[in-house]
Write a protein that holds these residues in place. Structure first.
Motif, mmCIF file in Angstrom:
data_model
loop_
_atom_site.group_PDB
_atom_site.id
_atom_site.type_symbol
_atom_site.label_atom_id
_atom_site.label_comp_id
_atom_site.label_asym_id
_atom_site.label_seq_id
_atom_site.Cartn_x
_atom_site.Cartn_y
_atom_site.Cartn_z
ATOM 1 N N ASP A 1 0.825 -1.090 0.101
ATOM 2 C CA ASP A 1 -0.267 -0.119 -0.048
ATOM 3 C C ASP A 1 0.708 1.428 0.214
ATOM 4 O O ASP A 1 0.510 2.043 -0.646
ATOM 5 N N LEU B 1 0.799 4.541 -2.815
ATOM 6 C CA LEU B 1 0.498 5.742 -2.246
ATOM 7 C C LEU B 1 1.743 6.433 -2.683
ATOM 8 O O LEU B 1 1.448 7.528 -3.215
ATOM 9 N N GLN C 1 1.436 9.958 -5.254
ATOM 10 C CA GLN C 1 1.814 11.095 -4.533
ATOM 11 C C GLN C 1 3.070 11.581 -5.275
ATOM 12 O O GLN C 1 3.221 13.029 -5.609
ATOM 13 N N GLY D 1 -5.292 0.940 0.182
ATOM 14 C CA GLY D 1 -5.815 1.539 1.553
ATOM 15 C C GLY D 1 -6.428 0.416 2.545
ATOM 16 O O GLY D 1 -6.650 0.846 3.550
ATOM 17 N N ARG E 1 -4.403 11.482 4.784
ATOM 18 C CA ARG E 1 -4.444 10.223 4.283
ATOM 19 C C ARG E 1 -5.813 9.484 3.914
ATOM 20 O O ARG E 1 -5.988 9.034 2.940
ATOM 21 N N SER F 1 -7.203 11.195 0.748
ATOM 22 C CA SER F 1 -6.284 10.828 -0.350
ATOM 23 C C SER F 1 -6.862 9.401 -0.735
ATOM 24 O O SER F 1 -7.355 8.928 -1.839
ATOM 25 N N ARG F 2 -6.995 8.438 0.309
ATOM 26 C CA ARG F 2 -7.564 7.116 0.130
ATOM 27 C C ARG F 2 -8.993 7.050 -0.452
ATOM 28 O O ARG F 2 -9.232 6.338 -1.484
#
Length: 333
Positions: free
Chosen positions: A253, A257, A261, A291, A301, A304-305
């Motif tokens: 994960d 991410l 990003q 996630g 976070r 974003s997830r």
């Protein structure tokens, strides 16, 4: 000429401030039967000269100068030239205590294919020798997968060469973990040592762990972590049915991410349509699973997830840009 027991590989790039301390700490080891490979990766400071000066003083040192290609490229050159029965790595800006090699070179070493010394303070790991499924089970349950850096480990050089295990030069973050997973897949026994506090890791503004790379590099890292997870599940299926694998899947994960990003980080500066194209090309199964194992209490976070899992990429891009600018303004990046 007798082969040395251990080849110590040190990638060197613009670390003149730290390099002498690193080399001195290796030469002062209580374990003497080793060679030291200093791989100068196209340094443009005095690092290369420092390496050459030490090589004149100690015949255990070999210096190889090469064009700049990154730390993985430098380590691979070291692997190609390593003559020792065993291989270990030390970074050019780090140092080791006098007993470092002696501790790794355990008495029953010939009965194992890998020695791992835990260096994470929050893991309660004891000295133990493992094989087969128990090895994989322990590696997962103890969360040693979080400590995948190449240091504090002793690799069998014969196994490395036979299986052509090298560092991936296309991946610039997480490549050390991928190297370890390749190696673990090819062995069936290992020795784990508890933390002895003998490796001195130095993190400074130029450290690799402080950087973000291109989406392509970060996303390839995610894909490889995911692929190796699937391979281990296939090989040791019943182990994965009976143990908690959150730590492993959290690494997958985290790699995912980082790749997303990267689109809003410093370099390269992706244009809006390019970002949408790259995000929309991500398979739905990846965003669906993202996630699920990466628990966090951070609101940013979680947001974003949520946006990524919903595949609301326009909103995610706008949010990530605002978040990036905010963190830049307050010095958090």
């Amino acid at each position: 000429m007798k082969r040395p027991e251990i080849s110590v590989i040190v990638p060197v790039f613009n670390v003149e401030q730290y390099l002498s301390r690193c080399i001195e700490s290796i030469l002062l080891q209580s374990f003497y039967d080793f060679e030291l490979l200093l791989i100068d990766d196209g340094s443009f400071d005095n690092s290369g000269k420092i390496c050459d000066e030490y090589a004149k003083k100690d015949d255990r040192i070999r210096v190889i100068h090469k064009e700049n290609g990154g730390v993985s490229s430098a380590r691979n050159v070291g692997l190609c030239n390593a003559q020792g029965n065993w291989v270990c790595f030390v970074d050019g800006d780090d140092s080791i205590e006098k007993a470092y090699l002696s501790i790794l070179f355990v008495e029953n070493l010939k009965e194992s294919s890998l020695v791992i010394m835990n260096y994470l303070d929050d893991l309660n790991v004891k000295d133990i020798q493992l094989s087969g499924k128990e090895m994989v089970k322990y590696f997962i349950e103890s969360k040693l997968i979080r400590g995948t850096g190449p240091y504090c480990k002793l690799f069998n050089n014969r196994i490395l060469k036979y299986n052509n295990i090298i560092f991936n030069t296309h991946v610039h973050m997480g490549e050390d973990g991928l190297f370890l997973l390749q190696y673990l897949y090819c062995i069936d026994n290992m020795i784990v040592l508890e933390n002895r506090k003998v490796y001195n890791y130095i993190q400074h503004p130029g450290s690799l762990s402080t950087k973000y790379y291109t989406f392509e590099s970060e996303y390839e890292c995610f894909q490889l972590w995911h692929r190796y997870l699937c391979q281990f599940v296939e090989k040791y299926g019943e182990v994965f049915e009976n143990v908690e694998v959150v730590a492993w899947k959290s690494r997958v994960d985290e790699a995912f991410l980082r790749s997303v990003q990267a689109l809003s980080r410093h370099r390269p500066r992706y244009k809006f349509m390019r970002v949408l194209h790259l995000l929309e090309a991500i398979p739905k199964e990846h965003t669906d699973n993202f996630g699920f194992y990466y628990e966090t209490n951070l609101l940013r976070r979680k947001l974003s997830r949520f946006l990524i899992k919903k595949r609301w990429f326009v909103m995610y891009w706008l949010y990530s840009k605002l978040d990036f600018l905010y963190n830049m303004k307050y010095g958090k990046i």
